[in-house]
Design a protein around this motif. Structure first.
Motif, PDB file in Angstrom:
ATOM      1  N   ASP A   1       0.933  -1.174   0.017  1.00 58.26           N
ATOM      2  CA  ASP A   1       0.114   0.065  -0.126  1.00 58.26           C
ATOM      3  C   ASP A   1       1.041   1.371  -0.039  1.00 58.26           C
ATOM      4  OD1 ASP A   1      -2.807   1.558   0.643  1.00 58.26           O
ATOM      5  OD2 ASP A   1      -1.430   1.843   2.302  1.00 58.26           O
ATOM      6  N   ARG A   2       0.780   2.134  -0.849  1.00 60.75           N
ATOM      7  CA  ARG A   2       1.549   3.360  -1.076  1.00 60.75           C
ATOM      8  C   ARG A   2       1.402   4.076   0.129  1.00 60.75           C
ATOM      9  NH1 ARG A   2       0.775   7.558  -5.898  1.00 60.75           N
ATOM     10  NH2 ARG A   2       1.221   5.676  -7.367  1.00 60.75           N
ATOM     11  N   ALA A   3       0.649   4.600   0.609  1.00 55.91           N
ATOM     12  CA  ALA A   3       0.586   5.498   1.700  1.00 55.91           C
ATOM     13  C   ALA A   3       1.378   4.812   2.996  1.00 55.91           C
ATOM     14  CB  ALA A   3      -0.908   5.975   2.202  1.00 55.91           C
ATOM     15  N   MET A   4       1.183   3.453   3.261  1.00 55.55           N
ATOM     16  CA  MET A   4       1.842   2.920   4.509  1.00 55.55           C
ATOM     17  C   MET A   4       3.160   2.568   4.063  1.00 55.55           C
ATOM     18  SD  MET A   4       1.092   1.666   7.352  1.00 55.55           S
ATOM     19  CE  MET A   4      -0.465   1.082   7.656  1.00 55.55           C
ATOM     20  N   ALA A   5       3.539   2.125   3.101  1.00 55.11           N
ATOM     21  CA  ALA A   5       5.021   2.275   2.613  1.00 55.11           C
ATOM     22  C   ALA A   5       5.663   3.484   2.810  1.00 55.11           C
ATOM     23  CB  ALA A   5       5.091   1.645   1.078  1.00 55.11           C
ATOM     24  N   GLU A   6       5.202   4.509   2.265  1.00 59.73           N
ATOM     25  CA  GLU A   6       5.906   5.752   2.630  1.00 59.73           C
ATOM     26  C   GLU A   6       5.877   6.238   3.969  1.00 59.73           C
ATOM     27  OE1 GLU A   6       3.150   8.626   0.224  1.00 59.73           O
ATOM     28  OE2 GLU A   6       4.648   8.419  -1.631  1.00 59.73           O
ATOM     29  N   PHE A   7       4.908   5.800   4.575  1.00 63.32           N
ATOM     30  CA  PHE A   7       4.849   6.160   6.223  1.00 63.32           C
ATOM     31  C   PHE A   7       6.167   5.324   6.882  1.00 63.32           C
ATOM     32  CE2 PHE A   7       3.775   4.583  10.414  1.00 63.32           C
ATOM     33  CZ  PHE A   7       4.141   5.591  11.189  1.00 63.32           C
ATOM     34  N   ILE A   8       6.011   4.159   6.613  1.00 68.95           N
ATOM     35  CA  ILE A   8       7.057   2.998   7.115  1.00 68.95           C
ATOM     36  C   ILE A   8       8.406   3.783   6.815  1.00 68.95           C
ATOM     37  CG2 ILE A   8       8.172   0.734   7.041  1.00 68.95           C
ATOM     38  CD1 ILE A   8       5.319  -0.280   6.609  1.00 68.95           C
ATOM     39  N   ALA A   9       8.708   4.051   5.411  1.00 69.56           N
ATOM     40  CA  ALA A   9      10.029   4.711   5.188  1.00 69.56           C
ATOM     41  C   ALA A   9      10.298   5.634   6.051  1.00 69.56           C
ATOM     42  CB  ALA A   9       9.951   5.041   3.554  1.00 69.56           C
ATOM     43  N   SER A  10       9.401   6.803   6.087  1.00 74.74           N
ATOM     44  CA  SER A  10       9.711   7.923   6.848  1.00 74.74           C
ATOM     45  C   SER A  10       9.806   7.679   8.364  1.00 74.74           C
ATOM     46  CB  SER A  10       8.490   8.941   6.822  1.00 74.74           C
ATOM     47  OG  SER A  10       7.353   8.636   7.051  1.00 74.74           O
ATOM     48  N   VAL A  11       9.311   6.752   8.782  1.00 74.30           N
ATOM     49  CA  VAL A  11       9.313   6.664  10.368  1.00 74.30           C
ATOM     50  C   VAL A  11      10.686   6.019  10.741  1.00 74.30           C
ATOM     51  CG1 VAL A  11       8.365   4.525  10.730  1.00 74.30           C
ATOM     52  CG2 VAL A  11       8.102   6.244  12.465  1.00 74.30           C
ATOM     53  N   ARG A  12      11.258   5.212   9.641  1.00 73.38           N
ATOM     54  CA  ARG A  12      12.531   4.387   9.960  1.00 73.38           C
ATOM     55  C   ARG A  12      13.514   5.232   9.831  1.00 73.38           C
ATOM     56  NH1 ARG A  12      12.857  -1.207  10.163  1.00 73.38           N
ATOM     57  NH2 ARG A  12      14.425  -1.090   8.786  1.00 73.38           N
ATOM     58  N   LYS A  13      13.452   6.318   8.839  1.00 69.20           N
ATOM     59  CA  LYS A  13      14.508   6.991   8.183  1.00 69.20           C
ATOM     60  C   LYS A  13      15.660   7.478   9.289  1.00 69.20           C
ATOM     61  CE  LYS A  13      15.878  10.752   5.044  1.00 69.20           C
ATOM     62  NZ  LYS A  13      15.411  11.573   3.902  1.00 69.20           N
ATOM     63  N   PRO A  14      15.279   8.107  10.358  1.00 71.49           N
ATOM     64  CA  PRO A  14      15.905   8.605  11.406  1.00 71.49           C
ATOM     65  C   PRO A  14      16.960   7.569  11.993  1.00 71.49           C
ATOM     66  CG  PRO A  14      13.926   9.515  11.720  1.00 71.49           C
ATOM     67  CD  PRO A  14      13.695   8.316  10.687  1.00 71.49           C
ATOM     68  N   TYR A  15      16.505   6.387  12.194  1.00 70.73           N
ATOM     69  CA  TYR A  15      17.236   5.402  12.891  1.00 70.73           C
ATOM     70  C   TYR A  15      17.927   4.256  11.843  1.00 70.73           C
ATOM     71  CZ  TYR A  15      13.834   7.063  16.183  1.00 70.73           C
ATOM     72  OH  TYR A  15      12.837   7.958  16.793  1.00 70.73           O
ATOM     73  N   LEU A  16      17.936   4.552  10.527  1.00 69.16           N
ATOM     74  CA  LEU A  16      18.466   3.450   9.628  1.00 69.16           C
ATOM     75  C   LEU A  16      19.805   3.152   9.897  1.00 69.16           C
ATOM     76  CD1 LEU A  16      16.961   4.436   6.214  1.00 69.16           C
ATOM     77  CD2 LEU A  16      16.314   2.210   7.723  1.00 69.16           C
ATOM     78  N   LYS A  17      20.759   4.038  10.207  1.00 74.24           N
ATOM     79  CA  LYS A  17      22.203   3.891  10.648  1.00 74.24           C
ATOM     80  C   LYS A  17      22.281   2.855  11.738  1.00 74.24           C
ATOM     81  CE  LYS A  17      26.753   6.021  11.376  1.00 74.24           C
ATOM     82  NZ  LYS A  17      27.345   7.248  11.713  1.00 74.24           N
ATOM     83  N   GLN A  18      21.650   3.123  12.922  1.00 75.28           N
ATOM     84  CA  GLN A  18      21.594   2.234  13.962  1.00 75.28           C
ATOM     85  C   GLN A  18      21.249   0.764  13.478  1.00 75.28           C
ATOM     86  OE1 GLN A  18      20.159   5.523  14.394  1.00 75.28           O
ATOM     87  NE2 GLN A  18      20.172   5.591  16.686  1.00 75.28           N
ATOM     88  N   LEU A  19      19.953   0.806  12.832  1.00 72.97           N
ATOM     89  CA  LEU A  19      19.295  -0.615  12.512  1.00 72.97           C
ATOM     90  C   LEU A  19      20.093  -1.577  11.749  1.00 72.97           C
ATOM     91  CD1 LEU A  19      15.601   1.033  12.116  1.00 72.97           C
ATOM     92  CD2 LEU A  19      16.284  -0.290  14.032  1.00 72.97           C
ATOM     93  N   ASP A  20      20.623  -0.555  10.530  1.00 72.36           N
ATOM     94  CA  ASP A  20      21.395  -1.563   9.579  1.00 72.36           C
ATOM     95  C   ASP A  20      22.768  -1.877   9.859  1.00 72.36           C
ATOM     96  OD1 ASP A  20      19.057  -1.334   7.965  1.00 72.36           O
ATOM     97  OD2 ASP A  20      19.734   0.302   6.834  1.00 72.36           O
ATOM     98  N   GLU A  21      23.115  -1.567  11.098  1.00 74.10           N
ATOM     99  CA  GLU A  21      24.772  -1.970  11.476  1.00 74.10           C
ATOM    100  C   GLU A  21      24.833  -3.615  11.230  1.00 74.10           C
ATOM    101  OE1 GLU A  21      27.911  -2.293  15.012  1.00 74.10           O
ATOM    102  OE2 GLU A  21      25.856  -1.256  15.468  1.00 74.10           O
ATOM    103  N   PRO A  22      25.624  -4.126  10.646  1.00 76.69           N
ATOM    104  CA  PRO A  22      26.025  -5.516  10.467  1.00 76.69           C
ATOM    105  C   PRO A  22      26.871  -5.912  11.847  1.00 76.69           C
ATOM    106  CG  PRO A  22      27.388  -4.350   8.881  1.00 76.69           C
ATOM    107  CD  PRO A  22      26.482  -3.253   9.294  1.00 76.69           C
ATOM    108  N   LEU A  23      26.376  -6.901  12.215  1.00 76.83           N
ATOM    109  CA  LEU A  23      27.158  -7.408  13.377  1.00 76.83           C
ATOM    110  C   LEU A  23      27.835  -8.830  13.350  1.00 76.83           C
ATOM    111  CD1 LEU A  23      24.320  -6.888  15.972  1.00 76.83           C
ATOM    112  CD2 LEU A  23      26.184  -5.375  15.638  1.00 76.83           C
TER     113      LEU A  23
END
Length: 572
Positions: free
Chosen positions: A358-380
């Protein structure tokens, strides 16, 4: 559509988990898989226990779900082939993958990921379009289970649920953000949009209701009552200090009063939105008259069909809609002349490669995750084996956490809570920080290190085993068996309280009741442990993974089970 818009939509779909190269193939498949003709005139859509998973994931169902006493051999305590046979599901199909652990790695690579709010939103919209007036019910455990939910105090999920179109909700893990946070959300974010109901939560001083017990909504001329049942053992399973001024409980007698009251106000259909756990719901259905259906959660059981339960007033249907956003329950009633004539129930798996984002939900998810992507994506590290959490005993991700605690803290034994939430990783996947948080993101994450006597260790195991395997579901007060590292033991589930744990050993040697052992753990519920301020478990596990770089397949420290005989809730 110009090229720029086309590329943007492809990017959104990919971010939400849709494999672009298979778009035309999956569109053809979805036309049949999600065809569910409208039936009747009362329509209820239900999801529960999504644990803040906004993106598509893999999630392995249990190979161990033991039923005790009268629950043995019955839903929800069936796994693998036994579940397929009871539900009439063909092996090797998409449904077989969704509902069981069978051939999990192979099936996961074949059928793709499940869940994701952008895909769930598409399915909800389709069902609502074909079912005028349909209500979307959220069974709770929605605001907790991810890094972004923890860091925003559940705000990402609160906004996602409003966008999804949730109409009515009850709660459990939401309470671990504290009573004030819950009340603020209801007063501000949910006001006029989402009804939060719970008949079994009251103030400790005068016993006043904290939430409305139910809501009555008219659908296609039929008054429908939705009664809420929050998790009854919140102050036991989670820290009491989060909700110190509230009392909980199952409250059968009050439930009966609420059913009768709603009927007296004209409700022709009465449904309970429950977070009891399915065994408790089954017992409640046998004791309380006048409930047409219980839409349940908490135990994460993906049950493909509604279970009818006879009681003094007739029959109550009991359902449970799984977890992690991977299912949507659809319950249709045909109501004529003030009574239910017939029903249809389907629990639909949410396959992200069959449902466009769903376009609106996908855009929302991308926006809410954007500030945290560096922490979330760290490979361990990279996992060489399947990592999952689900089942009565250790999952491989639980085992990883126990192994990390013992090594990092120099402990002989490790205890990890019997949580049911947490996503699954396939062999060869990179373990990112987000995946560690999927297993550990709670508001009381403190790692502990304690000296415990052998006698105390046995008492802890006996207490948790009694909670899980008491033949009376009303005394089952939390999650699954505590996960154990280092220690081995024998479990006799059918024995009485205090007699279930035997032959505890460490390194092959019997545990000495008078000797002291160093035990690592996390998620303590006491205020003293909170005030001691141990390091958060995700830091400990992440540091261990960074040092390892590659993680070999975990050897599960499962108890030896005795006295059950063949059990369809226990994989051979």
């Amino acid at each position: 559509m110009d090229r720029r818009e086309f590329v943007r939509l492809l990017g959104m779909a990919a971010a939400a988990g849709l494999p672009i190269s298979r778009a035309s193939e999956t569109q053809a498949a979805t036309d049949g898989f999600y065809t569910l003709p409208r039936f009747g005139n009362v329509h209820l859509l239900h999801f529960t226990d999504c644990h803040a998973q906004l993106l598509p994931i893999h999630f392995r169902e249990p190979s161990v779900n033991i039923g005790i006493g009268s629950a043995a051999g019955k839903l929800p305590h069936l796994v693998g082939e036994h579940l397929l046979k009871a539900a009439g599901i063909r092996p090797g199909t998409r449904d077989a993958h969704a509902f069981t652990y069978l051939n999990f790695e192979q099936a996961a690579r074949r059928f793709g990921k499940v869940g994701g709010f952008a895909h769930l939103a598409t399915l909800v919209k389709r069902m609502k379009a074909s079912r005028p007036g349909a209500l979307l019910l959220d069974g709770g455990d929605t605001w907790q289970g991810s890094g972004t939910a923890l860091w925003t105090q559940g705000q990402d999920m609160i906004d996602a649920c409003k966008l999804l179109g949730v109409d009515v909700m009850t709660m459990h893990w939401e309470f671990t953000y504290g009573a004030k946070r819950v009340q603020d959300v209801i007063a501000k974010d949910f006001k006029g949009r989402v009804d939060v109901v719970a008949q079994n939560v009251a103030t400790t001083d005068f016993g006043d209701p904290v939430f409305p017990p139910y809501v009555i909504k008219e659908m296609n001329g039929v008054p429908v009552a939705i009664i809420g049942q929050a998790f009854p053992y919140t102050p036991i399973a989670n820290p009491r200090y989060f909700v110190s001024e509230w009392t909980f409980g199952i409250q059968d007698a009050r439930m009966q009063q609420m059913v009768d009251e709603a009927r007296g106000k004209g409700a022709k259909v009465v449904v309970v939105l429950s977070h009891n756990g399915m065994d408790v719901d089954l017992k409640m259905a046998s004791r309380v008259r006048g409930i047409d259906a219980i839409l349940g959660g908490h135990t994460h059981d993906g049950v493909p069909k509604a279970v009818p339960v006879r009681n003094a007033g007739g029959t109550t249907l009991v359902t449970n809609a799984g977890s992690n956003g991977k299912f949507l329950g659809v319950l249709d009633f045909d109501v004529k002349d003030g009574r239910i004539r017939d029903f249809r129930y389907r629990l639909l798996p949410v396959f992200s490669n069959l449902l466009p984002a769903d376009r609106a939900m996908a855009e929302f998810i991308a926006s809410v995750r954007k500030p945290y992507l560096k922490q979330l994506d760290e490979p361990l590290a990279v996992t060489e084996g399947l990592l999952y959490r689900r089942g009565n005993f250790n999952g491989s991700f639980d085992q990883l956490i126990c192994d990390a605690m013992m090594e990092a803290r120099g402990a002989q034994i490790a205890f990890s809570p019997g949580f049911r939430w947490g996503t699954t990783l396939l062999p060869g996947d990179t373990i990112r920080m987000e995946h560690v948080l999927d297993q550990t993101a709670i508001t009381y994450p403190y790692a502990t290190l304690s000296d415990m006597s052998g006698e105390m260790i046995k008492a802890v195991l006996e207490d948790v085993a009694g909670n899980l395997f008491d033949p009376d579901p009303y005394f089952q007060q939390g999650g699954d068996m505590v996960r154990v590292g280092g220690l081995t033991y024998t479990l006799r589930p059918n024995q009485q309280q205090g007699s279930r744990i035997h032959d505890m050993r460490l390194g092959g040697q019997l545990i000495d009741a008078t000797k002291t052992y160093k035990v690592a753990g996390w998620a303590p519920v006491s205020e003293a442990a909170r005030d001691a301020g141990g390091p958060p478990i995700w830091d400990l596990v992440a540091g261990w993974l960074r040092d390892k770089k590659r993680v070999s397949p975990r050897v599960l420290n499962q108890p030896r089970i005795e006295g059950l005989g063949p059990n369809p809730g226990l994989a051979a």
